[in-house]
Scaffold this motif. Structure first.
Motif, PDB file in Angstrom:
ATOM      1  N   SER A  29       0.801  -1.219   0.000  1.00 33.51           N
ATOM      2  CA  SER A  29       0.000   0.000   0.000  1.00 33.51           C
ATOM      3  C   SER A  29       0.839   1.276   0.000  1.00 33.51           C
ATOM      4  O   SER A  29       0.362   2.338  -0.411  1.00 33.51           O
ATOM      5  N   SER A  30       2.086   1.180   0.442  1.00 36.82           N
ATOM      6  CA  SER A  30       2.959   2.354   0.387  1.00 36.82           C
ATOM      7  C   SER A  30       4.419   1.928   0.507  1.00 36.82           C
ATOM      8  O   SER A  30       4.730   0.858   1.043  1.00 36.82           O
ATOM      9  N   VAL A  31       5.285   2.784  -0.029  1.00 39.38           N
ATOM     10  CA  VAL A  31       6.731   2.550   0.033  1.00 39.38           C
ATOM     11  C   VAL A  31       7.413   3.880   0.347  1.00 39.38           C
ATOM     12  O   VAL A  31       7.106   4.906  -0.273  1.00 39.38           O
ATOM     13  N   ALA A  32       8.318   3.865   1.304  1.00 34.75           N
ATOM     14  CA  ALA A  32       9.092   5.065   1.639  1.00 34.75           C
ATOM     15  C   ALA A  32      10.570   4.691   1.694  1.00 34.75           C
ATOM     16  O   ALA A  32      10.926   3.538   1.943  1.00 34.75           O
ATOM     17  N   ILE A  33      11.409   5.668   1.431  1.00 33.70           N
ATOM     18  CA  ILE A  33      12.853   5.445   1.514  1.00 33.70           C
ATOM     19  C   ILE A  33      13.450   6.463   2.481  1.00 33.70           C
ATOM     20  O   ILE A  33      13.074   7.648   2.476  1.00 33.70           O
ATOM     21  N   HIS A  34      14.345   5.986   3.317  1.00 33.41           N
ATOM     22  CA  HIS A  34      15.001   6.831   4.318  1.00 33.41           C
ATOM     23  C   HIS A  34      16.505   6.788   4.079  1.00 33.41           C
ATOM     24  O   HIS A  34      17.085   5.704   3.928  1.00 33.41           O
ATOM     25  N   ALA A  35      17.123   7.942   4.065  1.00 34.97           N
ATOM     26  CA  ALA A  35      18.572   8.006   3.874  1.00 34.97           C
ATOM     27  C   ALA A  35      19.287   7.450   5.096  1.00 34.97           C
ATOM     28  O   ALA A  35      18.821   7.611   6.236  1.00 34.97           O
ATOM     29  N   GLY A  36      20.411   6.767   4.860  1.00 35.28           N
ATOM     30  CA  GLY A  36      21.213   6.279   5.967  1.00 35.28           C
ATOM     31  C   GLY A  36      21.931   7.426   6.659  1.00 35.28           C
ATOM     32  O   GLY A  36      21.980   8.560   6.158  1.00 35.28           O
ATOM     33  N   GLU A  37      22.483   7.115   7.818  1.00 33.91           N
ATOM     34  CA  GLU A  37      23.172   8.150   8.591  1.00 33.91           C
ATOM     35  C   GLU A  37      24.314   8.756   7.779  1.00 33.91           C
ATOM     36  O   GLU A  37      25.167   8.046   7.245  1.00 33.91           O
ATOM     37  N   GLY A  38      24.296  10.086   7.660  1.00 36.71           N
ATOM     38  CA  GLY A  38      25.335  10.797   6.920  1.00 36.71           C
ATOM     39  C   GLY A  38      25.103  10.860   5.424  1.00 36.71           C
ATOM     40  O   GLY A  38      25.918  11.424   4.697  1.00 36.71           O
ATOM     41  N   TRP A  39      23.990  10.277   4.946  1.00 41.25           N
ATOM     42  CA  TRP A  39      23.676  10.278   3.523  1.00 41.25           C
ATOM     43  C   TRP A  39      22.449  11.130   3.241  1.00 41.25           C
ATOM     44  O   TRP A  39      21.658  11.430   4.141  1.00 41.25           O
ATOM     45  N   HIS A  40      22.290  11.521   1.958  1.00 35.35           N
ATOM     46  CA  HIS A  40      21.185  12.384   1.549  1.00 35.35           C
ATOM     47  C   HIS A  40      20.554  11.839   0.268  1.00 35.35           C
ATOM     48  O   HIS A  40      21.254  11.324  -0.611  1.00 35.35           O
ATOM     49  N   LEU A  41      19.247  11.953   0.172  1.00 37.47           N
ATOM     50  CA  LEU A  41      18.547  11.510  -1.029  1.00 37.47           C
ATOM     51  C   LEU A  41      18.598  12.592  -2.099  1.00 37.47           C
ATOM     52  O   LEU A  41      18.496  13.787  -1.794  1.00 37.47           O
ATOM     53  N   THR A  42      18.755  12.164  -3.335  1.00 33.83           N
ATOM     54  CA  THR A  42      18.735  13.084  -4.464  1.00 33.83           C
ATOM     55  C   THR A  42      17.942  12.452  -5.596  1.00 33.83           C
ATOM     56  O   THR A  42      17.548  11.289  -5.514  1.00 33.83           O
ATOM     57  N   ASN A  48       8.514   9.643   0.197  1.00 34.71           N
ATOM     58  CA  ASN A  48       7.512   8.638  -0.133  1.00 34.71           C
ATOM     59  C   ASN A  48       7.625   8.297  -1.615  1.00 34.71           C
ATOM     60  O   ASN A  48       7.516   9.177  -2.462  1.00 34.71           O
ATOM     61  N   LEU A  49       7.844   7.029  -1.908  1.00 37.78           N
ATOM     62  CA  LEU A  49       7.920   6.596  -3.298  1.00 37.78           C
ATOM     63  C   LEU A  49       6.551   6.136  -3.803  1.00 37.78           C
ATOM     64  O   LEU A  49       6.280   6.185  -5.003  1.00 37.78           O
ATOM     65  N   LEU A  50       5.693   5.684  -2.886  1.00 41.91           N
ATOM     66  CA  LEU A  50       4.372   5.175  -3.247  1.00 41.91           C
ATOM     67  C   LEU A  50       3.428   5.441  -2.084  1.00 41.91           C
ATOM     68  O   LEU A  50       3.771   5.174  -0.926  1.00 41.91           O
ATOM     69  N   THR A  51       2.242   5.989  -2.382  1.00 43.74           N
ATOM     70  CA  THR A  51       1.280   6.299  -1.318  1.00 43.74           C
ATOM     71  C   THR A  51       0.004   5.476  -1.413  1.00 43.74           C
ATOM     72  O   THR A  51      -0.812   5.513  -0.502  1.00 43.74           O
ATOM     73  N   SER A  52      -0.184   4.749  -2.505  1.00 44.10           N
ATOM     74  CA  SER A  52      -1.323   3.835  -2.633  1.00 44.10           C
ATOM     75  C   SER A  52      -0.946   2.749  -3.644  1.00 44.10           C
ATOM     76  O   SER A  52      -0.113   2.971  -4.520  1.00 44.10           O
ATOM     77  N   ALA A  53      -1.567   1.588  -3.493  1.00 43.32           N
ATOM     78  CA  ALA A  53      -1.219   0.446  -4.339  1.00 43.32           C
ATOM     79  C   ALA A  53      -1.517   0.734  -5.807  1.00 43.32           C
ATOM     80  O   ALA A  53      -2.529   1.328  -6.146  1.00 43.32           O
ATOM     81  N   VAL A  54      -0.610   0.310  -6.675  1.00 44.65           N
ATOM     82  CA  VAL A  54      -0.784   0.444  -8.122  1.00 44.65           C
ATOM     83  C   VAL A  54      -0.572  -0.931  -8.750  1.00 44.65           C
ATOM     84  O   VAL A  54      -0.294  -1.917  -8.061  1.00 44.65           O
ATOM     85  N   GLU A  55      -0.707  -1.002 -10.055  1.00 49.17           N
ATOM     86  CA  GLU A  55      -0.506  -2.266 -10.754  1.00 49.17           C
ATOM     87  C   GLU A  55       0.863  -2.852 -10.421  1.00 49.17           C
ATOM     88  O   GLU A  55       1.877  -2.146 -10.415  1.00 49.17           O
ATOM     89  N   GLY A  56       0.884  -4.128 -10.114  1.00 47.39           N
ATOM     90  CA  GLY A  56       2.118  -4.793  -9.727  1.00 47.39           C
ATOM     91  C   GLY A  56       2.255  -4.984  -8.231  1.00 47.39           C
ATOM     92  O   GLY A  56       3.061  -5.800  -7.777  1.00 47.39           O
ATOM     93  N   CYS A  57       1.455  -4.230  -7.465  1.00 42.88           N
ATOM     94  CA  CYS A  57       1.560  -4.273  -6.005  1.00 42.88           C
ATOM     95  C   CYS A  57       0.643  -5.310  -5.365  1.00 42.88           C
ATOM     96  O   CYS A  57       0.658  -5.482  -4.147  1.00 42.88           O
ATOM     97  N   TYR A  58      -0.175  -5.983  -6.173  1.00 42.30           N
ATOM     98  CA  TYR A  58      -1.168  -6.921  -5.636  1.00 42.30           C
ATOM     99  C   TYR A  58      -0.664  -8.356  -5.753  1.00 42.30           C
ATOM    100  O   TYR A  58      -0.143  -8.765  -6.785  1.00 42.30           O
TER     101      TYR A  58
END
Length: 205
Positions: free
Chosen positions: A98-111, A152-162
């Motif tokens: 239903s959702s996917v999130a990504i968190h940067a590791g310590e000392g790292w940053h998302l781009t 947040n990479l995904l906030t609700s289920a889409v095709e492929g998530c079922y």
């Protein structure tokens, strides 16, 4: 004397329970004329062991996600990722991501994820990572620019998530393909925790 009374009470309670189940099983509606009708109710009880009269319990959920999604970056900046990653539904019932999130590791940053050349101008050891993935062959889910510690990479289920229940081995799993870009490093690193991906799994209701 007390022990005898306790044993008698336990035996009486067990007998009463057995008789109550017997009465339920043997209770009947009666058809009293030729061509008449009588109905039987079909009842459902979900129990821990699947037995009549067992302890009430909902269907158990058991979904396995990859423990690690490894990436390796060469001295020329090219990234290699693992193959064969997947989410497997070991539950009897159907589920969804239903959702996917990504968190940067310590000392790292998302781009933002994109061509590795977009990070060529970044300073060495600036510790930036862009990440993208597909679940079940669906749309690409990718980080965006913003230097946040979480996205947040995904906030609700889409095709492929079922995924269907475990009885359907052809549809009870979803393949994960992924890719990444990272900034250059001045020293060799091994299994550094650059990010973590959080999958939220729910029943497909």
């Amino acid at each position: 004397m007390k022990n005898t009374a306790k044993r008698f009470l336990s035996l009486a309670m067990a007998l009463c329970m057995s008789l109550s189940l017997l009465c339920v099983a043997n209770a009947a509606n009666t058809s009293e004329t030729s061509g008449g009708s009588a109905s039987s109710n079909v009842t459902l009880s979900s129990t821990e062991d699947g037995s009549l009269g067992g302890n009430p319990a909902a269907t158990a959920m058991s979904v396995a996600v990859p423990t690690v999604l490894p990436i390796a970056v060469g001295t020329d900046g090219r990234v290699t990722t693992a193959t064969g990653a997947e989410i497997v539904n070991n539950s009897y019932g159907a589920v969804k991501v239903s959702s996917v999130a990504i968190h940067a590791g310590e000392g790292w940053h998302l781009t933002a994820f994109g061509d590795p050349s977009t990070l060529a101008g970044e300073k060495v050891d600036s510790n930036k990572v862009g990440f993208a993935m597909r679940i079940g062959g669906g749309d690409q889910l990718a980080t965006t620019n913003g230097d946040e510690s979480a996205q947040n990479l995904l906030t609700s289920a889409v095709e492929g998530c079922y995924m269907s229940g475990s009885g359907d081995t052809a549809k009870n799993r979803a393949a994960i393909s992924y890719d990444a870009i990272v900034t250059s490093v001045s020293e060799a690193v091994t299994n550094a925790g650059v990010a973590s991906v959080l999958f939220v799994i729910e029943w497909d209701i």
